[in-house]
Design a protein around this motif. Structure first.
Motif, PDB file in Angstrom:
ATOM      1  N   VAL A   1       5.440   6.183   7.735  1.00 42.12           N
ATOM      2  CA  VAL A   1       4.120   5.704   7.885  1.00 42.12           C
ATOM      3  C   VAL A   1       3.530   4.091   7.608  1.00 42.12           C
ATOM      4  O   VAL A   1       2.339   3.627   8.711  1.00 42.12           O
ATOM      5  CB  VAL A   1       3.380   5.763   5.943  1.00 42.12           C
ATOM      6  CG1 VAL A   1       1.915   5.353   5.318  1.00 42.12           C
ATOM      7  CG2 VAL A   1       3.450   7.392   5.720  1.00 42.12           C
ATOM      8  N   SER A   2       4.095   3.650   7.191  1.00 40.38           N
ATOM      9  CA  SER A   2       4.466   2.537   7.459  1.00 40.38           C
ATOM     10  C   SER A   2       4.225   1.707   8.896  1.00 40.38           C
ATOM     11  O   SER A   2       2.811   1.073   9.147  1.00 40.38           O
ATOM     12  CB  SER A   2       5.169   1.121   7.069  1.00 40.38           C
ATOM     13  OG  SER A   2       5.511  -0.399   7.141  1.00 40.38           O
ATOM     14  N   ARG A   3       4.577   2.126   9.293  1.00 40.66           N
ATOM     15  CA  ARG A   3       4.781   1.917  10.758  1.00 40.66           C
ATOM     16  C   ARG A   3       3.446   2.611  11.096  1.00 40.66           C
ATOM     17  O   ARG A   3       2.518   2.140  12.668  1.00 40.66           O
ATOM     18  CB  ARG A   3       5.621   2.664  11.406  1.00 40.66           C
ATOM     19  CG  ARG A   3       6.820   2.028  11.806  1.00 40.66           C
ATOM     20  CD  ARG A   3       8.008   2.281  13.086  1.00 40.66           C
ATOM     21  NE  ARG A   3       8.445   3.439  12.992  1.00 40.66           N
ATOM     22  CZ  ARG A   3       9.005   4.015  12.237  1.00 40.66           C
ATOM     23  NH1 ARG A   3       9.676   3.345  11.745  1.00 40.66           N
ATOM     24  NH2 ARG A   3       9.705   5.416  11.540  1.00 40.66           N
ATOM     25  N   SER A   4       3.031   4.099  10.934  1.00 43.73           N
ATOM     26  CA  SER A   4       1.464   4.394  11.527  1.00 43.73           C
ATOM     27  C   SER A   4       0.308   3.640  10.953  1.00 43.73           C
ATOM     28  O   SER A   4      -0.214   3.744  11.786  1.00 43.73           O
ATOM     29  CB  SER A   4       1.862   5.933  11.197  1.00 43.73           C
ATOM     30  OG  SER A   4       2.900   6.678  11.906  1.00 43.73           O
ATOM     31  N   VAL A   5       0.233   3.413   9.946  1.00 43.56           N
ATOM     32  CA  VAL A   5      -0.978   2.750   9.111  1.00 43.56           C
ATOM     33  C   VAL A   5      -0.670   0.979   8.884  1.00 43.56           C
ATOM     34  O   VAL A   5      -1.809   0.820   8.595  1.00 43.56           O
ATOM     35  CB  VAL A   5      -1.581   3.257   7.942  1.00 43.56           C
ATOM     36  CG1 VAL A   5      -1.700   5.067   8.375  1.00 43.56           C
ATOM     37  CG2 VAL A   5      -0.008   3.099   6.922  1.00 43.56           C
ATOM     38  N   GLY A   6       0.583   0.634   9.221  1.00 43.95           N
ATOM     39  CA  GLY A   6       0.534  -0.718   8.880  1.00 43.95           C
ATOM     40  C   GLY A   6       1.392  -0.858   7.412  1.00 43.95           C
ATOM     41  O   GLY A   6       0.930  -0.693   6.557  1.00 43.95           O
ATOM     42  N   ALA A   7       2.133  -1.857   7.326  1.00 41.37           N
ATOM     43  CA  ALA A   7       2.526  -2.330   6.072  1.00 41.37           C
ATOM     44  C   ALA A   7       2.139  -2.913   5.209  1.00 41.37           C
ATOM     45  O   ALA A   7       1.742  -2.549   4.052  1.00 41.37           O
ATOM     46  CB  ALA A   7       3.875  -2.972   6.198  1.00 41.37           C
ATOM     47  N   GLU A   8       0.523  -3.089   5.306  1.00 43.07           N
ATOM     48  CA  GLU A   8      -0.230  -3.478   4.272  1.00 43.07           C
ATOM     49  C   GLU A   8      -1.085  -2.608   3.240  1.00 43.07           C
ATOM     50  O   GLU A   8      -2.062  -2.595   2.593  1.00 43.07           O
ATOM     51  CB  GLU A   8      -1.181  -4.605   5.184  1.00 43.07           C
ATOM     52  CG  GLU A   8      -2.306  -4.111   5.982  1.00 43.07           C
ATOM     53  CD  GLU A   8      -1.948  -4.118   7.240  1.00 43.07           C
ATOM     54  OE1 GLU A   8      -2.576  -3.522   8.472  1.00 43.07           O
ATOM     55  OE2 GLU A   8      -0.079  -3.934   7.680  1.00 43.07           O
ATOM     56  N   HIS A   9      -1.222  -0.930   4.452  1.00 39.75           N
ATOM     57  CA  HIS A   9      -1.760  -0.033   3.827  1.00 39.75           C
ATOM     58  C   HIS A   9      -1.177   0.568   3.159  1.00 39.75           C
ATOM     59  O   HIS A   9      -1.283   1.267   2.601  1.00 39.75           O
ATOM     60  CB  HIS A   9      -2.811   0.599   4.922  1.00 39.75           C
ATOM     61  CG  HIS A   9      -3.373   0.116   5.259  1.00 39.75           C
ATOM     62  ND1 HIS A   9      -5.062  -1.060   4.536  1.00 39.75           N
ATOM     63  CD2 HIS A   9      -3.604  -0.592   6.405  1.00 39.75           C
ATOM     64  CE1 HIS A   9      -5.022  -2.008   6.095  1.00 39.75           C
ATOM     65  NE2 HIS A   9      -4.971  -1.282   7.447  1.00 39.75           N
ATOM     66  N   ILE A  10      -0.028   0.438   2.539  1.00 40.22           N
ATOM     67  CA  ILE A  10       1.262   0.870   1.477  1.00 40.22           C
ATOM     68  C   ILE A  10       1.613   0.831   0.875  1.00 40.22           C
ATOM     69  O   ILE A  10       0.839  -0.983   0.399  1.00 40.22           O
ATOM     70  CB  ILE A  10       2.825   1.805   2.502  1.00 40.22           C
ATOM     71  CG1 ILE A  10       3.440   0.253   3.020  1.00 40.22           C
ATOM     72  CG2 ILE A  10       1.839   2.269   3.974  1.00 40.22           C
ATOM     73  CD1 ILE A  10       4.897   0.623   3.376  1.00 40.22           C
ATOM     74  N   GLU A  11       2.021   1.193  -0.163  1.00 41.58           N
ATOM     75  CA  GLU A  11       2.339   0.574  -1.545  1.00 41.58           C
ATOM     76  C   GLU A  11       3.044   2.056  -2.061  1.00 41.58           C
ATOM     77  O   GLU A  11       2.964   3.294  -1.790  1.00 41.58           O
ATOM     78  CB  GLU A  11       1.407   0.651  -2.591  1.00 41.58           C
ATOM     79  CG  GLU A  11       0.494   1.647  -2.894  1.00 41.58           C
ATOM     80  CD  GLU A  11      -0.949   1.365  -4.229  1.00 41.58           C
ATOM     81  OE1 GLU A  11      -1.294  -0.120  -4.533  1.00 41.58           O
ATOM     82  OE2 GLU A  11      -0.919   2.608  -4.735  1.00 41.58           O
ATOM     83  N   GLU A  12       4.172   1.354  -2.961  1.00 41.38           N
ATOM     84  CA  GLU A  12       5.506   2.043  -3.958  1.00 41.38           C
ATOM     85  C   GLU A  12       4.731   2.285  -5.494  1.00 41.38           C
ATOM     86  O   GLU A  12       4.364   1.048  -6.049  1.00 41.38           O
ATOM     87  CB  GLU A  12       6.697   1.735  -3.619  1.00 41.38           C
ATOM     88  CG  GLU A  12       6.914   1.652  -2.651  1.00 41.38           C
ATOM     89  CD  GLU A  12       7.824   1.755  -2.090  1.00 41.38           C
ATOM     90  OE1 GLU A  12       9.185   2.395  -2.962  1.00 41.38           O
ATOM     91  OE2 GLU A  12       8.315   0.643  -2.080  1.00 41.38           O
ATOM     92  N   LYS A  13       5.336   3.164  -6.291  1.00 42.88           N
ATOM     93  CA  LYS A  13       4.547   3.347  -7.688  1.00 42.88           C
ATOM     94  C   LYS A  13       5.826   3.167  -8.596  1.00 42.88           C
ATOM     95  O   LYS A  13       6.595   3.972  -8.207  1.00 42.88           O
ATOM     96  CB  LYS A  13       3.359   4.807  -8.403  1.00 42.88           C
ATOM     97  CG  LYS A  13       2.237   4.206  -7.555  1.00 42.88           C
ATOM     98  CD  LYS A  13       1.451   3.319  -8.228  1.00 42.88           C
ATOM     99  CE  LYS A  13      -0.145   3.945  -7.423  1.00 42.88           C
ATOM    100  NZ  LYS A  13      -1.104   3.097  -7.890  1.00 42.88           N
TER     101      LYS A  13
END
Length: 459
Positions: free
Chosen positions: A447-459
Motif C-alpha cells: 500500500v505504501s508503494r501504491s498510494v505513497g508512504a505519506e498516506h498510510i499509518e499504523e495503529k
C-alpha cells in the motif's frame, strides 16, 4: 404495485434494448433538445444484455408516465452493454465531454467517490435541500455511500444490499447446532464450523470469498465484514490515512487463516480460488446440501427463487440468513457492509435540472420500491416496507434490518488500489502462502508503494 416477469428470451431482450434506445433517441440534437424543442434527458446505466430488469422497469410504462407529467422533457434511455469494469471505463470517457455526457447516470457506490474527486459528477446538495424525502425517507446510514471526500452529495442511493451468514438449517440440525443461528461473536461462528466438520464429513462448513479472481467480493464480503466488526477501520477519516496495521486488521487476517489453514473448515482451494466461487456455493453446494454456511450478500437468496438459477422449494424452511457478529459481541452486536447503485448527474450534462427532475420521479416511494422488488435488491427508502410485496420476498426483512448497522467503503479515490492489494493478500493467507503477521508487513509495503508512504499509518 406493478409486477414484473423475469423470463424473456435473450433475443427478445436484446431486440427490446435496441428498439427502446432507438425509439427514445429519435429526433434529438447535439444541443440537448429534441427537434420539437423538448429537453432531452439521456439516462445511462449498465445492462447485462439478457434478463435486464432495469431496462424492463423503464419499459413498463414508467417513462411514458413521466413524460405525460412533464411534457417539456423527453427521456432517452441509453443502456450500456458491458461488464462492470468496462462500464466504468466507458462512462468516464463519456462524462469527460459535454458532447457525450449523459444527463443521468447510474454510479456504483464503489466508484462514486473517485468520479466525484475527478470532477465528473455534479454536487446535488442544493437539490436534496428542496427534496423532503432526502431527510425524511432516505435511510441516513446509506448517505455515506454517496458523499464525497469534500462532504458533498454526489448521488441518490437507488439500490442497496447487506451481507450476512447464509446457513443450511437442515445441516445445522443434523449437527446438533441451534436453529435459528444467532452467533454472538466470531468464536461462535468458528465453533459452528468446527462442529459441522466433525459431525458431517463431506460438507463444507464455511465458505468465504478469498480468491482475488472475485475482485471486490474478497474485500467487501470477507475482509471488511471482519474488520468493521472490530474497533478498527481501513481508513482513518480524521488523519486521512490508510490504516495498514492495527489489532483489528491482524485479527481479521487471523480469522481467515484459522478457517483455511488451522481448522480447515473452508472450501477447497479449487473452489476458493475460482472466479465463480459464489455461484458454485449458491447454485450448486447449497441446493445439494453440501455447504453449511457462507458469508455473502443479501442478493444471493434470489438464486433459490422460483425464477432463480437454482430454485429451492420452501426455501425459508431450509436456509436461513443470520447477522454476522461483531468480533467479541460488542455493540451493536452485528455488522455488515453495504453497497449498491446510485443515480448521479454528470458535471458536463446539458440538462442537469431536467435530469434531477427525473431522478426525483425515479426515487419516489412507489417507483423506487418497484425497482428493487424487480431486481431483488434492498430499498434505500425507509417507507418501502409499507409497500405491498416488498417484505414478502424471502429474507428481505432480515436483510433490510441490517442496513441500520451498515458500514461503507472508504470515501477516497485511492480505495480501488488499496482494495486490490487486500484481495491479493487475502488469497495468499487463505492459500497458506502468508502468515497473518507476514501479511501485515506485505500489506504495509504494498500500500505504501501504491498510494505513497505519506498516506498510510499504523495503529
Amino acid at each position: 404495485m406493478r409486477k414484473f416477469s423475469m423470463k424473456l428470451p435473450v433475443a427478445a431482450v436484446m431486440t427490446s434494448l435496441l428498439i427502446l434506445t432507438t425509439a427514445c433517441s429519435s429526433g434529438s440534437t447535439s444541443t440537448g433538445t429534441t427537434s420539437d424543442g423538448k429537453k432531452e434527458v439521456t439516462v445511462s446505466f449498465r445492462s447485462s444484455g439478457s434478463e435486464d430488469t432495469l431496462t424492463k422497469f423503464f419499459k413498463s410504462g414508467l417513462v411514458e408516465q413521466f413524460e405525460k407529467e412533464h411534457p417539456d422533457i423527453q427521456i432517452n434511455i441509453a443502456p450500456v452493454l458491458a461488464s462492470e469494469g468496462d462500464y466504468t471505463s466507458k462512462m468516464v470517457l463519456q462524462m469527460k465531454s459535454p458532447d457525450t455526457a449523459p444527463d443521468v447516470i447510474a454510479e456504483d457506490t464503489s466508484i462514486i467517490k473517485s468520479d466525484a474527486a475527478a470532477g465528473y459528477l455534479q454536487p446535488l446538495d442544493e437539490q436534496v435541500k428542496g427534496w423532503a424525502d432526502w431527510n425524511d425517507k432516505i435511510i441516513d446510514n446509506l448517505k455515506a455511500g454517496v458523499t464525497g471526500e469534500d462532504g458533498k452529495i454526489y448521488g441518490i442511493p437507488a439500490t442497496s444490499d447487506t451481507r450476512g451468514i447464509w446457513y443450511n438449517k437442515e445441516l445445522f440440525q443434523q449437527a446438533g447446532l441451534p436453529v435459528p443461528f444467532k452467533p454472538a461473536s466470531w468464536n461462535e461462528v468458528l465453533e459452528a464450523a468446527r462442529m459441522i466438520k466433525q459431525k458431517l464429513p463431506g460438507v463444507t462448513p464455511l465458505n468465504l470469498i478469498v480468491g482475488k479472481a472475485n475482485g471486490e467480493g474478497v474485500t467487501m464480503q470477507t475482509l471488511e465484514m471482519l474488520l468493521y466488526g472490530t474497533t478498527d477501520t481501513l481508513y482513518d477519516d480524521a488523519t486521512k490515512k490508510w490504516v495498514v496495521n492495527s489489532p483489528g486488521l491482524l485479527d481479521s487476517f487471523k480469522f481467515i487463516d484459522q478457517v483455511f489453514n488451522q481448522d480447515k473448515t473452508g472450501p477447497t482451494m479449487q473452489v476458493a480460488l475460482n472466479g465463480q466461487a459464489g455461484s458454485i456455493a449458491f447454485q450448486q453446494q447449497f441446493p445439494q446440501g453440501k455447504l453449511a454456511m457462507a458469508v455473502d450478500g443479501s442478493w444471493a437468496g434470489s438464486t433459490w427463487a422460483a425464477n432463480g438459477a437454482a430454485p429451492i422449494p420452501n426455501v425459508e424452511e431450509k436456509i436461513g440468513f443470520a447477522p454476522f457478529p461483531t468480533q467479541n459481541g460488542q455493540e451493536p452486536g452485528a455488522t455488515t457492509m453495504s453497497g449498491g447503485w446510485a443515480w448521479s448527474v454528470p458535471a458536463q450534462a446539458k440538462n442537469k435540472e431536467a435530469g434531477w427532475t427525473f431522478i426525483e420521479f425515479l426515487m419516489n416511494k412507489d417507483n423506487a420500491t418497484a425497482r428493487v422488488v424487480a431486481e431483488g435488491s434492498l430499498s434505500p427508502r425507509s417507507d418501502s416496507t409499507e409497500v405491498e410485496g416488498y417484505t414478502d420476498r424471502p429474507y428481505t426483512k432480515e436483510a433490510q434490518e441490517l442496513l441500520n448497522v451498515a458500514h461503507f467503503r472508504p470515501a477516497n479515490d485511492q480505495y480501488a488500489a488499496v482494495s486490490a492489494q487486500l484481495q491479493s493478500i487475502v488469497e495468499s493467507i487463505a492459500s497458506g502462502k502468508l502468515t497473518p503477521e507476514d501479511a501485515i508487513k506485505q500489506f504495509k509495503d504494498n500500500v505504501s508503494r501504491s498510494v505513497g508512504a505519506e498516506h498510510i499509518e499504523e495503529k
